[in-house]
Design an enzyme around this catalytic site. Structure first.
Site, PDB file in Angstrom:
ATOM      1  N   TYR A  60       0.839  -1.201   0.000  1.00  0.00           N
ATOM      2  CA  TYR A  60       0.000   0.000   0.000  1.00  0.00           C
ATOM      3  C   TYR A  60       0.875   1.253   0.000  1.00  0.00           C
ATOM      4  CZ  TYR A  60      -3.817  -3.152   1.436  1.00  0.00           C
ATOM      5  OH  TYR A  60      -4.733  -4.169   1.514  1.00  0.00           O
ATOM      6  N   GLY A 210     -18.035  -2.486  -1.314  1.00  0.00           N
ATOM      7  CA  GLY A 210     -17.792  -2.474  -2.756  1.00  0.00           C
ATOM      8  C   GLY A 210     -16.889  -1.368  -3.239  1.00  0.00           C
ATOM      9  N   ARG A 211     -15.779  -1.138  -2.528  1.00  0.00           N
ATOM     10  CA  ARG A 211     -14.835  -0.063  -2.868  1.00  0.00           C
ATOM     11  C   ARG A 211     -15.529   1.297  -2.916  1.00  0.00           C
ATOM     12  NH1 ARG A 211     -10.131  -2.674  -4.317  1.00  0.00           N
ATOM     13  NH2 ARG A 211     -10.428  -4.855  -4.910  1.00  0.00           N
TER      14      ARG A 211
END
Length: 340
Positions: A60, A210-211
């Site tokens: 990340y 869902g993002r």
């Protein structure tokens, strides 16, 4: 907001944590820029809401998320259950990375993560993706050796198939499996979740809203060009208008239940997990305190049966796969995604 605790895994490698965790990919700019000071303020807010489970990964922001978390944790490390991941090489960006799970790589990367996080151990360390060129037994064996060395307290797998989870668990106890699961992404239900239930392994759903799609704030007309979601089929121009129409139906159900849409998405997830006999600690990510509070409202809500049934029917209507490459996720390798 009072937040209950739960236990992931069983036996000597079980892990007690909050029922909701914070997914720190957002701190590395995946969904838009955020300053270090705003990241620290957000983490403080999450901690005040009794969240003790923090999840990150070495990939990340090429370590940026771990570094920011390390700064936040500097004088309060023992207050939190800290998870990170290894197993994705940076490559040329999303869609052009490769999984790497050989023992040498795993043992090398743990020390980099510990340094960035400013700690001498992780509570949970995942194999981020299964390496097709390395037997899962080798990868799990290396993770297990880190437990013996005291650098890690428990281990997990991310986006592993049901068969891979069982093989890995036979080598060293798996405490948690992390994969995408939401109202719109259901492919973990046929094989992955039953394997976790059978073996007593906890489950950590990532992208449970869902993002960001399953929220009240999502605007299909306002995706920044640099937003990581531009790489995912759900958000591509040929699919997004259809999926936004499905979102409108979820929002209508949430309104009828007097819930934020994100809160409903989490409430659905907890209820579905209970029906399947799996203990879960979802790890949504956000860059704002207000969005976090909307999420947390769904932790202990009971969704009526009629609403559950209506939400259940939506997954089969979603346009596009959940991943840019079905082979990259468990459902693709199990033949459960359209292009898997």
């Amino acid at each position: 907001m009072t937040l209950r605790s739960l236990t992931l895994g069983t036996g000597s490698h079980q892990l007690e944590t909050s029922a909701l965790g914070y997914g720190a990919m957002s701190l590395a700019g995946a969904y838009g820029a955020i300053t270090e000071s705003d990241s620290i303020a957000l983490l403080e807010h999450v901690a005040q809401r009794e969240v003790t489970f923090l999840d990150t990964a070495n990939i990340y922001g090429d370590g940026e998320s771990e570094r920011v978390l390390g700064k936040f944790l500097k004088h309060r490390r023992e207050e939190f259950v800290l998870a990170s991941k290894v197993g994705i090489e940076k490559g040329a960006g999303v869609g052009k990375r490769r999984a790497r799970g050989d023992a040498a790589y795993i043992k090398e990367q743990i020390d980099h993560s510990l340094r960035r996080l400013g700690t001498d151990h992780l509570d949970l360390y995942y194999l981020h993706r299964v390496d097709p060129e390395t037997p899962i037994e080798e990868s799990v064996g290396a993770l297990g050796e880190l437990v013996t060395a005291g650098k890690v307290r428990s281990i997990g797998l991310s986006e592993a198939t049901g068969e891979e989870i069982a093989r890995g668990h036979a080598v060293f106890p798996i405490t948690a499996v992390q994969s995408e699961w939401s109202i719109f992404a259901r492919d973990v239900e046929p094989h992955v979740l039953p394997t976790c239930a059978r073996l007593g392994i906890g489950f950590v759903p990532y992208s449970p809203v869902g993002r960001g799609l399953l929220t009240d704030s999502f605007d299909p007309q306002a995706l920044p060009a640099e937003d990581i979601r531009q790489n995912f089929p759900w958000f591509m121009p040929e699919n997004l208008p259809h999926n936004a129409a499905l979102l409108a139906r979820v929002r209508d159900i949430a309104t009828g239940l007097e819930l934020p849409t994100a809160g409903l998405a989490l409430a659905w997830l907890y209820q579905q997990a209970a029906a399947l006999g799996v203990q879960i600690a979802p790890i949504p990510g956000t860059r704002t305190a207000g969005h976090w509070d909307q999420l947390q409202r769904g932790v202990d809500v009971q969704v009526p049966g009629e609403a559950m049934a209506e939400l259940d029917a939506l997954a089969g209507q979603v346009s596009g796969d959940r991943s840019f490459d079905p082979r990259w996720v468990s459902g693709g390798r199990e033949g459960l995604l359209p292009r898997g």
